[in-house]
Design a protein around this motif. Sequence first.
Motif, PDB file in Angstrom:
ATOM      1  N   LYS A 100     -78.661  -7.413  -5.282  1.00  0.00           N
ATOM      2  CA  LYS A 100     -77.219  -7.780  -5.390  1.00  0.00           C
ATOM      3  C   LYS A 100     -77.334  -8.695  -4.164  1.00  0.00           C
ATOM      4  N   GLY A 101     -76.454  -9.824  -4.571  1.00  0.00           N
ATOM      5  CA  GLY A 101     -76.248 -11.017  -3.383  1.00  0.00           C
ATOM      6  C   GLY A 101     -75.707 -11.978  -3.776  1.00  0.00           C
ATOM      7  N   ILE A 102     -75.521 -12.801  -2.830  1.00  0.00           N
ATOM      8  CA  ILE A 102     -74.606 -14.038  -3.252  1.00  0.00           C
ATOM      9  C   ILE A 102     -75.663 -15.222  -3.007  1.00  0.00           C
ATOM     10  N   GLY A 136     -72.122 -27.745  -3.086  1.00  0.00           N
ATOM     11  CA  GLY A 136     -70.708 -27.841  -3.555  1.00  0.00           C
ATOM     12  C   GLY A 136     -69.544 -27.231  -2.842  1.00  0.00           C
ATOM     13  N   GLY A 137     -68.407 -26.594  -3.382  1.00  0.00           N
ATOM     14  CA  GLY A 137     -67.282 -26.009  -2.561  1.00  0.00           C
ATOM     15  C   GLY A 137     -67.612 -24.607  -2.843  1.00  0.00           C
ATOM     16  N   PRO A 138     -66.837 -23.812  -2.117  1.00  0.00           N
ATOM     17  CA  PRO A 138     -67.128 -22.237  -2.358  1.00  0.00           C
ATOM     18  C   PRO A 138     -67.259 -21.665  -3.793  1.00  0.00           C
ATOM     19  N   GLU A 139     -66.754 -22.496  -4.780  1.00  0.00           N
ATOM     20  CA  GLU A 139     -67.015 -21.979  -6.261  1.00  0.00           C
ATOM     21  C   GLU A 139     -68.256 -22.098  -6.602  1.00  0.00           C
ATOM     22  N   VAL A 140     -69.287 -22.628  -6.015  1.00  0.00           N
ATOM     23  CA  VAL A 140     -70.583 -22.447  -6.464  1.00  0.00           C
ATOM     24  C   VAL A 140     -71.316 -21.212  -5.944  1.00  0.00           C
ATOM     25  N   LEU A 141     -70.820 -20.489  -5.150  1.00  0.00           N
ATOM     26  CA  LEU A 141     -71.171 -19.350  -4.656  1.00  0.00           C
ATOM     27  C   LEU A 141     -71.153 -18.279  -5.778  1.00  0.00           C
ATOM     28  N   GLU A 142     -72.005 -17.655  -6.363  1.00  0.00           N
ATOM     29  CA  GLU A 142     -72.045 -16.475  -7.336  1.00  0.00           C
ATOM     30  C   GLU A 142     -72.814 -15.132  -6.758  1.00  0.00           C
ATOM     31  N   TYR A 143     -71.809 -14.057  -7.211  1.00  0.00           N
ATOM     32  CA  TYR A 143     -72.542 -12.999  -6.789  1.00  0.00           C
ATOM     33  C   TYR A 143     -73.218 -12.095  -8.141  1.00  0.00           C
ATOM     34  N   GLY A 144     -74.450 -11.681  -7.828  1.00  0.00           N
ATOM     35  CA  GLY A 144     -75.197 -11.120  -9.030  1.00  0.00           C
ATOM     36  C   GLY A 144     -76.722 -10.979  -8.428  1.00  0.00           C
ATOM     37  N   GLU A 145     -77.336 -10.652  -9.341  1.00  0.00           N
ATOM     38  CA  GLU A 145     -79.056 -10.412  -9.056  1.00  0.00           C
ATOM     39  C   GLU A 145     -79.575 -11.534  -8.339  1.00  0.00           C
ATOM     40  N   VAL A 146     -80.077 -11.487  -7.026  1.00  0.00           N
ATOM     41  CA  VAL A 146     -81.030 -12.471  -6.523  1.00  0.00           C
ATOM     42  C   VAL A 146     -82.616 -11.595  -6.222  1.00  0.00           C
ATOM     43  N   ARG A 147     -83.253 -12.777  -6.017  1.00  0.00           N
ATOM     44  CA  ARG A 147     -84.913 -12.325  -5.837  1.00  0.00           C
ATOM     45  C   ARG A 147     -84.897 -11.076  -4.620  1.00  0.00           C
ATOM     46  N   ASP A 148     -85.767 -10.293  -4.705  1.00  0.00           N
ATOM     47  CA  ASP A 148     -86.139  -9.146  -3.646  1.00  0.00           C
ATOM     48  C   ASP A 148     -86.952  -9.848  -2.455  1.00  0.00           C
ATOM     49  N   PRO A 149     -86.457  -9.378  -1.257  1.00  0.00           N
ATOM     50  CA  PRO A 149     -87.103 -10.371  -0.368  1.00  0.00           C
ATOM     51  C   PRO A 149     -88.606  -9.668  -0.018  1.00  0.00           C
ATOM     52  N   VAL A 209     -79.636 -18.229  -0.838  1.00  0.00           N
ATOM     53  CA  VAL A 209     -78.776 -17.128  -0.247  1.00  0.00           C
ATOM     54  C   VAL A 209     -78.520 -17.569   0.901  1.00  0.00           C
ATOM     55  N   PRO A 210     -76.962 -17.518   1.298  1.00  0.00           N
ATOM     56  CA  PRO A 210     -76.525 -18.204   2.463  1.00  0.00           C
ATOM     57  C   PRO A 210     -76.420 -16.938   3.424  1.00  0.00           C
ATOM     58  N   GLY A 211     -75.940 -17.474   4.703  1.00  0.00           N
ATOM     59  CA  GLY A 211     -76.098 -16.469   5.843  1.00  0.00           C
ATOM     60  C   GLY A 211     -77.286 -16.440   6.853  1.00  0.00           C
ATOM     61  N   ALA A 215     -67.547 -13.368  -1.030  1.00  0.00           N
ATOM     62  CA  ALA A 215     -68.143 -14.149  -0.189  1.00  0.00           C
ATOM     63  C   ALA A 215     -67.188 -15.518  -0.287  1.00  0.00           C
ATOM     64  N   ALA A 216     -66.830 -15.947  -1.290  1.00  0.00           N
ATOM     65  CA  ALA A 216     -66.237 -17.437  -1.579  1.00  0.00           C
ATOM     66  C   ALA A 216     -64.983 -17.273  -0.757  1.00  0.00           C
ATOM     67  N   ASP A 217     -64.070 -16.325  -0.995  1.00  0.00           N
ATOM     68  CA  ASP A 217     -63.126 -16.211  -0.242  1.00  0.00           C
ATOM     69  C   ASP A 217     -63.228 -16.361   1.163  1.00  0.00           C
ATOM     70  N   ALA A 218     -64.364 -15.683   1.907  1.00  0.00           N
ATOM     71  CA  ALA A 218     -64.737 -15.438   3.281  1.00  0.00           C
ATOM     72  C   ALA A 218     -65.081 -17.077   3.686  1.00  0.00           C
ATOM     73  N   HIS A 219     -65.882 -17.894   2.852  1.00  0.00           N
ATOM     74  CA  HIS A 219     -66.019 -19.268   3.089  1.00  0.00           C
ATOM     75  C   HIS A 219     -64.927 -19.834   3.048  1.00  0.00           C
ATOM     76  N   ARG A 220     -63.873 -19.727   2.029  1.00  0.00           N
ATOM     77  CA  ARG A 220     -62.436 -20.550   2.246  1.00  0.00           C
ATOM     78  C   ARG A 220     -61.789 -20.219   3.539  1.00  0.00           C
ATOM     79  N   ARG A 221     -61.777 -19.075   3.861  1.00  0.00           N
ATOM     80  CA  ARG A 221     -61.077 -18.831   5.009  1.00  0.00           C
ATOM     81  C   ARG A 221     -61.503 -19.455   6.265  1.00  0.00           C
ATOM     82  N   SER A 222     -62.901 -19.440   6.327  1.00  0.00           N
ATOM     83  CA  SER A 222     -63.656 -19.994   7.423  1.00  0.00           C
ATOM     84  C   SER A 222     -63.352 -21.508   7.502  1.00  0.00           C
ATOM     85  N   GLU A 223     -63.508 -22.225   6.289  1.00  0.00           N
ATOM     86  CA  GLU A 223     -63.209 -23.564   6.368  1.00  0.00           C
ATOM     87  C   GLU A 223     -61.573 -24.007   6.691  1.00  0.00           C
ATOM     88  N   GLU A 224     -60.930 -23.060   6.623  1.00  0.00           N
ATOM     89  CA  GLU A 224     -59.388 -23.420   7.143  1.00  0.00           C
ATOM     90  C   GLU A 224     -59.409 -23.733   8.674  1.00  0.00           C
TER      91      GLU A 224
END
Length: 315
Positions: free
Chosen positions: A2-4, A10-23, A62-64, A287-296
């Motif tokens: 699982k990951g973001i 785009g804005g925070p709305e482009v962030l999606e939570y779900g399956e991402v590729r294994d590293p 995958v951000p961060g 994570a999208a909410d965390a990004h929104r808070r940071s952008e404030e």
Amino acid sequence: MKGISYSRYGGPEVLEYGEVRDPKVGPDSVLVKVRAAAVNPVDWKCRAGYLDGALEAVFPVVPGWDVSGVVVQPGPAVSEFSVGDEVIGYVREDFLSRGTFAEYVAAPVRTLARKPRNLTWEEAAGLPLVGLTAYQVLTKALQVRRGETVLIHAAAGGVGSIAVQLARHLGVRAIGTASEANHDFVRSLGGEPVTYGDGLAERVRGLAPEGVDAAFDTIGGDTLRTSANLLAPEGRLVSIADGDVVDYGGRYVFVRPDAEDLTRLAELAQQGVVSVHVSETFPLERAADAHRRSEEGRTRGKITVTVDWPDETAE
């Protein structure tokens, strides 16, 4: 796992939570089970495409870049870390794709240090990027010396709050800009707060009539111009926010991963010299909410996201 991720700018709305590729774990990397990751302004600037001219995005991204976690698999060439080691890292590559907002990240050993035992996972995740930025600017770019005075902007923020503490440790007087609400916080870090806005130059000159020996700009624009005008003769100027700093005879700095520097920061945190203030924590799926808070742009210290591991033996 699982990951973001985001598949377009785009804005925070482009962030999606779900399956991402294994590293994949390369020879000089370790697989880290992520406990926490920090949000930095550069994260949402990358997501919005502002750094597209400098960093190629390999979608989905995958951000961060900041992380704290546990080593679960060392690469075949790695001797520095073993399974079970608790680590922190500024896991930045020269392109955007494989970040830390996920259950696992493959981290090159050049980006890692051992986690300070006295910090929580969230605090530890908040140290690498801002700590390295503050450390590299003060000790390498500005080369501040004991007895000097440095002006630090946004002194209650992630970078600024660490810079004030490091300046104090180095025997440097730190004047820090901050909102009135954060003045006591800046004082608690060892700084002398001054309020943003009109009259800033006069307020700083009231504390340093001969000018400041060094200025650490984290905002750019008018703040950068004001900083340049407040320098004493032979004063030094660095910005991490505005490339126009070179027009004022200063230097633009972008933090780089450095295991030795990060280890030194971890030691200072272990000794209680440097602390990390975490203002808010979100679960990874928010994570999208965390990004929104940071952008404030009004965060005191750091914002982090955490990975929920109900079964602590899970790998």
